[in-house]
Design an enzyme around this catalytic site. Structure first.
Site, mmCIF file in Angstrom:
data_model
loop_
_atom_site.group_PDB
_atom_site.id
_atom_site.type_symbol
_atom_site.label_atom_id
_atom_site.label_comp_id
_atom_site.label_asym_id
_atom_site.label_seq_id
_atom_site.Cartn_x
_atom_site.Cartn_y
_atom_site.Cartn_z
ATOM 1 N N SER A 54 0.794 -1.235 0.000
ATOM 2 C CA SER A 54 0.000 0.000 0.000
ATOM 3 C C SER A 54 0.823 1.280 0.000
ATOM 4 C CB SER A 54 -0.970 0.001 1.185
ATOM 5 O OG SER A 54 -2.079 -0.820 0.894
ATOM 6 N N LYS A 57 0.053 3.764 -2.722
ATOM 7 C CA LYS A 57 -0.945 4.845 -2.650
ATOM 8 C C LYS A 57 -0.313 6.222 -2.489
ATOM 9 C CE LYS A 57 -4.626 1.865 -0.862
ATOM 10 N NZ LYS A 57 -3.911 0.618 -0.517
ATOM 11 N N SER A 114 -5.586 3.253 4.407
ATOM 12 C CA SER A 114 -5.060 2.579 3.222
ATOM 13 C C SER A 114 -6.169 1.975 2.379
ATOM 14 C CB SER A 114 -4.062 1.488 3.642
ATOM 15 O OG SER A 114 -3.164 1.217 2.614
#
Length: 277
Positions: A54, A57, A114
């Protein structure tokens, strides 16, 4: 959370001088850098390719804020959540299909919990479809000189060939925060409520370690536990990247060890590498 801080307590009782604990930084790859100067203070296998999970992101948010900065979209612009976003799976801010959500809230959902659903909604809303958005992510990576990085989706969910390195992630985060300092407000947010669900930031150091104000966590089976931590004390601002830890607690301990050592020896940069050897 209680177990994490019991581990922290035990660590610092056993090793009051963090240099003694540094050899136990439990991660495959790591890097510590002075945010202002860009000077690398410590590194461990910093160029080893590892799936970003993640941490992906961060690039998704970077592109979204680029669009805001170029006045091509507003933070208050509402995006309609498609089924593909609402059902993407994994970590989630609990978006519903057909829900209209402002970009500012989607960015919060990515930073705090997330949210894969938030990342998909942003990619589809801004890029038109995921493929176009991911192409833009990789163009940006090349512009930034991220030689070890390749994105396959905007979420960080497992995908063949998706990779980064601690050094690349450090470069990405330094550029991201330099270009978009306003992004810090999303990453320092500890709590978020969406559709009646209370959500807590996945960064366990936020609100518990002095000076920590970001930035992002990630995990997949292939990557292990990843983390980027930013912190400021006095005039010193540090960024630590941890990739491939075996547990949540291990990544937090690794990041905190680097951050604390960096601050403790801020006046002696050359001593930091020796302390974290």
């Amino acid at each position: 959370m209680k177990a994490l801080f019991l581990i922290f307590l035990l660590l610092f009782q056993l090793y009051p001088d963090l240099s003694q604990a540094a050899a136990r930084i439990p991660a495959k790859s790591a890097i510590l850098v002075d945010m202002d100067s860009g000077k690398v203070l410590y590194e461990k296998n910093a160029d080893q390719p590892i799936p970003p999970a993640s941490l992906t992101k961060i690039m998704t948010m970077y592109l979204a804020l680029d669009m805001v900065g170029a006045k091509k979209v507003s933070l208050n612009k509402k995006f309609t959540v498609r089924s593909s976003a609402a059902t993407v799976g994994g970590s989630s801010m609990h978006l519903a299909r057909g829900e209209k959500v402002p970009l500012v809230r989607l960015l919060s959902g990515m930073a705090v919990v997330s949210g894969n659903d938030a990342a998909m909604a942003v990619a589809e809303g801004i890029g038109g479809d995921c493929r176009k958005f991911v192409n833009a992510m990789n163009r940006k990576a090349r512009q930034l000189g991220l030689a070890k990085t390749r994105f396959k989706n905007p979420t960080g969910l497992p995908a063949a060939g998706q990779k980064t390195s601690a050094r690349d992630m450090m470069k990405l985060c330094r550029s991201y925060l330099a270009v978009h300092p306003e992004a810090a407000r999303f990453h320092k947010t500890i709590h978020l409520v969406h559709r009646g669900t209370a959500l807590r930031n996945t960064n366990a150091l936020l609100g518990n370690v002095p000076g920590v104000d970001g930035l992002k966590t990630g995990w997949t089976v292939a990557s292990g536990y990843n983390m980027v931590v930013t912190a400021k004390r006095g005039k010193t601002r540090l960024l630590a990247v941890v990739l491939g830890a075996n547990t949540k607690d291990a990544r937090s301990i690794a990041a905190r060890t680097m951050i604390e050592t960096g601050f403790r020896l801020a006046a002696k940069p050359s001593a930091i590498k020796l302390a974290l050897k």
